[in-house]
Design a protein around this motif. Structure first.
Motif, PDB file in Angstrom:
ATOM      1  N   GLY A 172       4.079 -12.735  -0.606  1.00 14.15           N
ATOM      2  CA  GLY A 172       4.097 -11.594  -1.844  1.00 14.15           C
ATOM      3  C   GLY A 172       5.516  -9.992  -0.757  1.00 14.15           C
ATOM      4  O   GLY A 172       5.166  -9.240  -1.505  1.00 14.15           O
TER       5      GLY A 172
ATOM      6  N   GLY B 130      -0.762 -13.664  -0.115  1.00 12.42           N
ATOM      7  CA  GLY B 130      -0.480 -15.176   0.544  1.00 12.42           C
ATOM      8  C   GLY B 130       0.231 -15.256   1.250  1.00 12.42           C
ATOM      9  O   GLY B 130       1.083 -13.860   1.530  1.00 12.42           O
TER      10      GLY B 130
ATOM     11  N   ASN C 206       1.305  -8.349   7.484  1.00 12.37           N
ATOM     12  CA  ASN C 206       2.454  -8.727   7.194  1.00 12.37           C
ATOM     13  C   ASN C 206       3.541  -8.980   6.555  1.00 12.37           C
ATOM     14  O   ASN C 206       4.425  -9.636   7.095  1.00 12.37           O
TER      15      ASN C 206
ATOM     16  N   ALA D 243      -4.570  -5.058   1.371  1.00 10.87           N
ATOM     17  CA  ALA D 243      -5.292  -5.163   2.738  1.00 10.87           C
ATOM     18  C   ALA D 243      -4.796  -6.268   2.882  1.00 10.87           C
ATOM     19  O   ALA D 243      -4.948  -7.470   4.289  1.00 10.87           O
TER      20      ALA D 243
ATOM     21  N   GLY E 282       1.054  -1.056  -0.113  1.00  8.77           N
ATOM     22  CA  GLY E 282       0.248  -0.050  -0.384  1.00  8.77           C
ATOM     23  C   GLY E 282       1.013   1.379   0.190  1.00  8.77           C
ATOM     24  O   GLY E 282       1.113   2.463  -0.655  1.00  8.77           O
TER      25      GLY E 282
END
Ligand SMILES: Cc1cc2nc3c(=O)[nH]c(=O)nc-3n(C[C@H](O)[C@H](O)[C@H](O)COP(=O)(O)OP(=O)(O)OC[C@H]3O[C@@H](n4cnc5c(N)ncnc54)[C@H](O)[C@@H]3O)c2cc1C
Lengths: 416, 100
Positions: free
Chosen positions: A368, A365, A71, A237, A43
């Motif tokens: 990334g 998942g 993550n 997200a 993001g």
């Protein structure tokens, strides 16, 4: 303020007491040209490239917690581009190329360390699959080479290549340009560079609704820090994508699973590269602090609990102890989980949605982090132009209707 | 490790005796030849993935071998109820956040 030898020396003379905040923390404005939901690496990177490459500066990133608290700050940071299909090779290789110059680009040390990623083969099936990858990658101009067990041990001396193992090492695929980077630094570096270009970074603001006008197009978002209007909203997200897209009435081909990692006590340099084994399920590298960084598996069931079962970590440690007998007496210091958004074909979804003005970048998942720069770069172009960037185009949401899946799942059930 | 009560064996057993089988109550189309691409995509790939109550299939693979359903809170992982396959979702608890 730019980081340089000169600025370092000057701050050192001042006892390092005067380093400024690295990004602004403004109050949210009533409206922006675009809003990015999710302040992870993808993001924040999207906001940076929107500002830098496309001149969109009246934009905001809205994050429900702290930057990189998802993550991005929980992953084991393995970077590689030796994927099987051409579509994947294009986006992951774009990312590796961007990683190579990212610290300079951002004037922020993301500690990209191309120390080599070695993927172990333990069965005839593994050998065939990895050799297929090596050949496919060579055709695409991506480095990936096959190593005998002896060559694998030369590259990584602590590796146990005894034929007596339950799953002996029969060979390995090595991508020398693969490696690791510092996860937090990626979020912070993009945030700092985006903020300097005028992007508002708004932390502690959870998006609770997505507003649509009478025509169905996106009008803005409701957050715990007030309503923010925007004609373009990008949802980035990760594990919470289904929840956010649900706010706009869009069902997604995603399931959210807890994925775990753990770190050991710090020791002197002992592991020179990244080692991965999909078959016995172990992923390990050593951080610059000396900790072994170990990736475990996902739980079998969907969950938002951000923890994960202890037996899942224990299973990975069994495999690590077999592959590296010298690590058997090391203590594990911390373990944690992150919620990963898994697609049916284990490839991401990047692009437009059925709702005008609403864009989504998700489905990365378990793997990334490595794609952070490339994903952000093509997603920014997609949002700026309102049509998919050529590298993003195959990763559309429509592929689940047309059937043109990009099936990286066949290669590895968990692909970091 | 979850403790799961198999509604056939009527006893709580560790998760490792079971296999997870994804979202429950997704009915396979009766007339496949007439199904549109969109409906196939919805059946095959689209999932509710709620943050909250989730109706899901489990199979007691190392026990009786039978499929059943469970209603679980995906935030706490607490299982509220297990019930035999083919019976409707029990009307328990508040609806989940997001994901329809
Ligand atoms: C244990 C673990 C190990 C991994 N190992 C690797 C690896 O070795 N290599 C690799 O390439 N990948 C790895 N991954 C995957 C990788 O971490 C992710 O794919 C990647 O970091 C996703 O980045 P992101 O920016 O999309 O998501 P995130 O960093 O999760 O960012 C999403 C953000 O959205 C925010 N958010 C959610 N809901 C809302 C809301 N309603 N309002 C506002 N904000 C919201 C979250 O707080 C979060 O900060 C791993 C993941 C885990 C969990």
């Amino acid at each position: 303020m730019r980081f340089s030898l000169f600025s370092l020396a000057r701050q050192a003379l001042g006892g390092h007491a005067r380093w400024p905040a690295q990004w602004r923390s403004p109050e949210p404005k009533a409206a922006y040209d675009a809003v990015i939901v999710g302040g992870g690496g993808h993001g924040l990177g999207t906001a940076y490239y929107l500002a830098k490459e496309h001149g969109l500066r009246n934009i905001a990133v809205v994050e429900k917690g702290w930057l990189g608290g998802g993550n991005t700050g929980r992953n084991t940071t393995i970077i590689r581009s030796n994927y099987l299909w051409e579509e994947s090779e294009a986006i992951y290789e774009l990312s590796v190329k961007l990683w190579e110059t990212l610290s300079d680009e951002l004037n922020y040390n993301v500690m990209y360390s191309p120390r080599g990623v070695m993927m172990l083969a333990h069965t005839i099936h593994d050998i065939q699959v990895f050799k297929r990858h090596v050949h496919a990658n060579r055709l695409a101009g991506i480095d990936n080479e096959w190593l005998t067990p002896e060559a694998a041990k030369d590259f990584c001396p602590p590796l146990n290549i005894s034929p007596k193992l339950r799953y002996p090492v029969l060979g390995a695929a090595l991508q020398r340009r693969g490696g690791t980077a510092r996860h937090d630094a990626v979020a912070w570096g993009y945030a700092r560079a985006a903020s300097a270009l005028g992007v508002d970074i708004i932390e502690n603001a959870e998006v609770t609704a997505i507003r649509r006008d009478a025509s169905g197009a996106v009008e803005g978002v409701e957050t715990t820090r007030g309503v923010i209007k925007a004609k373009k909203v990008g949802v980035v997200a990760a594990g919470h994508t289904s929840v956010l897209m649900g706010m706009a009435g869009v069902r997604m081909p995603l399931e959210s699973y807890p994925l775990q990692a753990l770190v050991s006590e710090p020791v002197k340099p002992v592991l020179p590269c990244v080692v991965m084994s999909n078959t016995v399920h172990a992923y390990v590298s050593q951080s610059d602090k000396g900790e072994l960084v170990i990736g475990a598996g996902t739980d079998v069931y969907t969950s938002y609990s951000q923890t994960g079962g202890l037996h899942v970590s224990a299973h990975t440690l069994d495999a690590i102890c077999d592959l590296f007998p010298t690590f058997r007496r090391m203590r594990m210091m911390r373990n944690w989980g992150g919620i990963v958004d898994v697609t049916p074909d284990r490839s991401p979804i990047i692009g437009l949605t059925p709702v005008p003005g609403l864009y989504v970048n998700c489905g990365w998942g378990t793997g990334g982090f490595k794609a952070t720069p490339g994903s952000a770069f093509v997603f920014a172009a997609t949002m700026a132009h309102g049509e998919p960037h050529p590298i993003a185009a195959p990763f559309s949401l429509e592929r689940f209707t047309t059937g043109r899946l990009i099936d990286e799942a066949a290669a590895a059930a968990v692909a970091h | 490790m979850l403790l799961i009560t198999c509604p056939y064996c009527c006893t709580a057993r560790p998760e490792s005796e079971f296999r997870y089988s994804g979202e429950a109550h997704i009915a396979r189309p009766l007339e496949p030849a007439t199904v549109s691409d969109d409906d196939w995509a919805a059946f095959l790939y689209m999932r509710t993935n709620p943050k909250g109550l989730h109706a899901e299939r489990w199979r007691h693979i190392h026990g009786c071998g039978r499929f059943f359903n469970a209603l679980r809170n995906t935030v706490t992982d607490q299982i509220l109820k297990t019930y035999p396959a083919g019976t409707p979702r029990p009307g328990l608890g508040a609806p989940a956040e997001g994901g329809r």
